[in-house]
Design a protein around this motif. Structure first.
Motif, PDB file in Angstrom:
ATOM      1  N   MET A  53       0.826  -1.210   0.000  1.00 53.64           N
ATOM      2  CA  MET A  53       0.000   0.000   0.000  1.00 53.64           C
ATOM      3  C   MET A  53       0.860   1.259   0.000  1.00 53.64           C
ATOM      4  O   MET A  53       0.560   2.225  -0.705  1.00 53.64           O
ATOM      5  CB  MET A  53      -0.938  -0.018   1.201  1.00 53.64           C
ATOM      6  CG  MET A  53      -2.040  -1.050   1.065  1.00 53.64           C
ATOM      7  SD  MET A  53      -3.097  -1.145   2.511  1.00 53.64           S
ATOM      8  CE  MET A  53      -3.851   0.469   2.488  1.00 53.64           C
ATOM      9  N   ALA A  54       1.937   1.255   0.777  1.00 56.09           N
ATOM     10  CA  ALA A  54       2.836   2.407   0.810  1.00 56.09           C
ATOM     11  C   ALA A  54       3.515   2.594  -0.543  1.00 56.09           C
ATOM     12  O   ALA A  54       3.680   3.713  -1.028  1.00 56.09           O
ATOM     13  CB  ALA A  54       3.878   2.237   1.911  1.00 56.09           C
ATOM     14  N   ARG A  55       3.909   1.498  -1.160  1.00 54.99           N
ATOM     15  CA  ARG A  55       4.567   1.570  -2.466  1.00 54.99           C
ATOM     16  C   ARG A  55       3.617   2.120  -3.523  1.00 54.99           C
ATOM     17  O   ARG A  55       3.992   2.954  -4.348  1.00 54.99           O
ATOM     18  CB  ARG A  55       5.062   0.168  -2.859  1.00 54.99           C
ATOM     19  CG  ARG A  55       5.898   0.130  -4.082  1.00 54.99           C
ATOM     20  CD  ARG A  55       7.249   0.711  -3.830  1.00 54.99           C
ATOM     21  NE  ARG A  55       8.031   0.689  -5.038  1.00 54.99           N
ATOM     22  CZ  ARG A  55       9.244   1.172  -5.139  1.00 54.99           C
ATOM     23  NH1 ARG A  55       9.826   1.706  -4.096  1.00 54.99           N
ATOM     24  NH2 ARG A  55       9.891   1.126  -6.268  1.00 54.99           N
ATOM     25  N   LEU A  56       2.361   1.664  -3.500  1.00 57.85           N
ATOM     26  CA  LEU A  56       1.382   2.140  -4.477  1.00 57.85           C
ATOM     27  C   LEU A  56       1.028   3.604  -4.268  1.00 57.85           C
ATOM     28  O   LEU A  56       0.729   4.307  -5.239  1.00 57.85           O
ATOM     29  CB  LEU A  56       0.115   1.283  -4.419  1.00 57.85           C
ATOM     30  CG  LEU A  56       0.251  -0.094  -5.025  1.00 57.85           C
ATOM     31  CD1 LEU A  56      -1.028  -0.886  -4.810  1.00 57.85           C
ATOM     32  CD2 LEU A  56       0.587  -0.006  -6.500  1.00 57.85           C
ATOM     33  N   PRO A  60       2.033   4.756  -8.206  1.00 54.82           N
ATOM     34  CA  PRO A  60       0.801   4.090  -8.649  1.00 54.82           C
ATOM     35  C   PRO A  60       0.952   3.299  -9.944  1.00 54.82           C
ATOM     36  O   PRO A  60       0.182   2.381 -10.198  1.00 54.82           O
ATOM     37  CB  PRO A  60      -0.198   5.233  -8.811  1.00 54.82           C
ATOM     38  CG  PRO A  60       0.597   6.472  -8.860  1.00 54.82           C
ATOM     39  CD  PRO A  60       1.894   6.199  -8.162  1.00 54.82           C
ATOM     40  N   ASP A  61       1.941   3.616 -10.751  1.00 55.80           N
ATOM     41  CA  ASP A  61       2.133   2.893 -12.010  1.00 55.80           C
ATOM     42  C   ASP A  61       2.665   1.475 -11.787  1.00 55.80           C
ATOM     43  O   ASP A  61       2.701   0.670 -12.712  1.00 55.80           O
ATOM     44  CB  ASP A  61       3.068   3.658 -12.935  1.00 55.80           C
ATOM     45  CG  ASP A  61       4.399   3.995 -12.303  1.00 55.80           C
ATOM     46  OD1 ASP A  61       4.415   4.255 -11.088  1.00 55.80           O
ATOM     47  OD2 ASP A  61       5.407   4.002 -13.022  1.00 55.80           O
ATOM     48  N   GLU A  62       3.035   1.119 -10.564  1.00 55.28           N
ATOM     49  CA  GLU A  62       3.514  -0.226 -10.248  1.00 55.28           C
ATOM     50  C   GLU A  62       2.395  -1.142  -9.761  1.00 55.28           C
ATOM     51  O   GLU A  62       2.640  -2.184  -9.177  1.00 55.28           O
ATOM     52  CB  GLU A  62       4.615  -0.163  -9.195  1.00 55.28           C
ATOM     53  CG  GLU A  62       5.875   0.493  -9.682  1.00 55.28           C
ATOM     54  CD  GLU A  62       6.979   0.495  -8.635  1.00 55.28           C
ATOM     55  OE1 GLU A  62       6.769  -0.061  -7.541  1.00 55.28           O
ATOM     56  OE2 GLU A  62       8.028   1.055  -8.919  1.00 55.28           O
ATOM     57  N   ARG A  63       1.153  -0.781 -10.045  1.00 54.28           N
ATOM     58  CA  ARG A  63       0.000  -1.536  -9.569  1.00 54.28           C
ATOM     59  C   ARG A  63       0.044  -2.998  -9.993  1.00 54.28           C
ATOM     60  O   ARG A  63      -0.223  -3.893  -9.200  1.00 54.28           O
ATOM     61  CB  ARG A  63      -1.294  -0.897 -10.065  1.00 54.28           C
ATOM     62  CG  ARG A  63      -2.543  -1.590  -9.567  1.00 54.28           C
ATOM     63  CD  ARG A  63      -3.798  -1.011 -10.169  1.00 54.28           C
ATOM     64  NE  ARG A  63      -3.841  -1.119 -11.624  1.00 54.28           N
ATOM     65  CZ  ARG A  63      -4.177  -2.227 -12.287  1.00 54.28           C
ATOM     66  NH1 ARG A  63      -4.498  -3.298 -11.634  1.00 54.28           N
ATOM     67  NH2 ARG A  63      -4.198  -2.231 -13.597  1.00 54.28           N
ATOM     68  N   VAL A  64       0.385  -3.267 -11.226  1.00 50.18           N
ATOM     69  CA  VAL A  64       0.410  -4.642 -11.730  1.00 50.18           C
ATOM     70  C   VAL A  64       1.409  -5.485 -10.942  1.00 50.18           C
ATOM     71  O   VAL A  64       1.110  -6.615 -10.539  1.00 50.18           O
ATOM     72  CB  VAL A  64       0.765  -4.655 -13.227  1.00 50.18           C
ATOM     73  CG1 VAL A  64       0.924  -6.065 -13.733  1.00 50.18           C
ATOM     74  CG2 VAL A  64      -0.292  -3.917 -14.025  1.00 50.18           C
TER      75      VAL A  64
END
Length: 84
Positions: A53-56, A60-64
């Motif tokens: 969640m922190a990374r997203l 946000p482009d790393e969702r996949v």
């Protein structure tokens, strides 16, 4: 600290989770945000979910890739040749 009776060091027994040294060294800001997020959420949030969640929130482009990480390491499917 995490509940010591559990074999999972990322269990959030008291709202505090543990992250590996590798996470702290490779992504300290994300790891710090994940630790704070898990502490604010309270018991029930594990380290993997908090870190994702922190990374997203930051990327946000790393969702996949994040979703694949949460699903147990399955590789993300690449879009078809005509997809955008």
């Amino acid at each position: 600290m995490a509940d010591t009776s559990s074999s999972d060091p990322s269990a959030a027994g008291t709202g505090r989770v543990r992250f590996s040294l590798a996470r702290w060294l490779l992504a300290p800001r994300t790891t710090w945000q994940a630790r704070r997020l898990a502490a604010d959420f309270g018991p029930g949030m594990d380290a993997r979910t908090a870190w994702t969640m922190a990374r997203l929130a930051r990327y946000p482009d790393e969702r996949v890739y994040a979703m694949a990480h949460l699903e147990g390491g399955r590789r993300p499917q690449s879009p078809g040749p005509g997809a955008r």
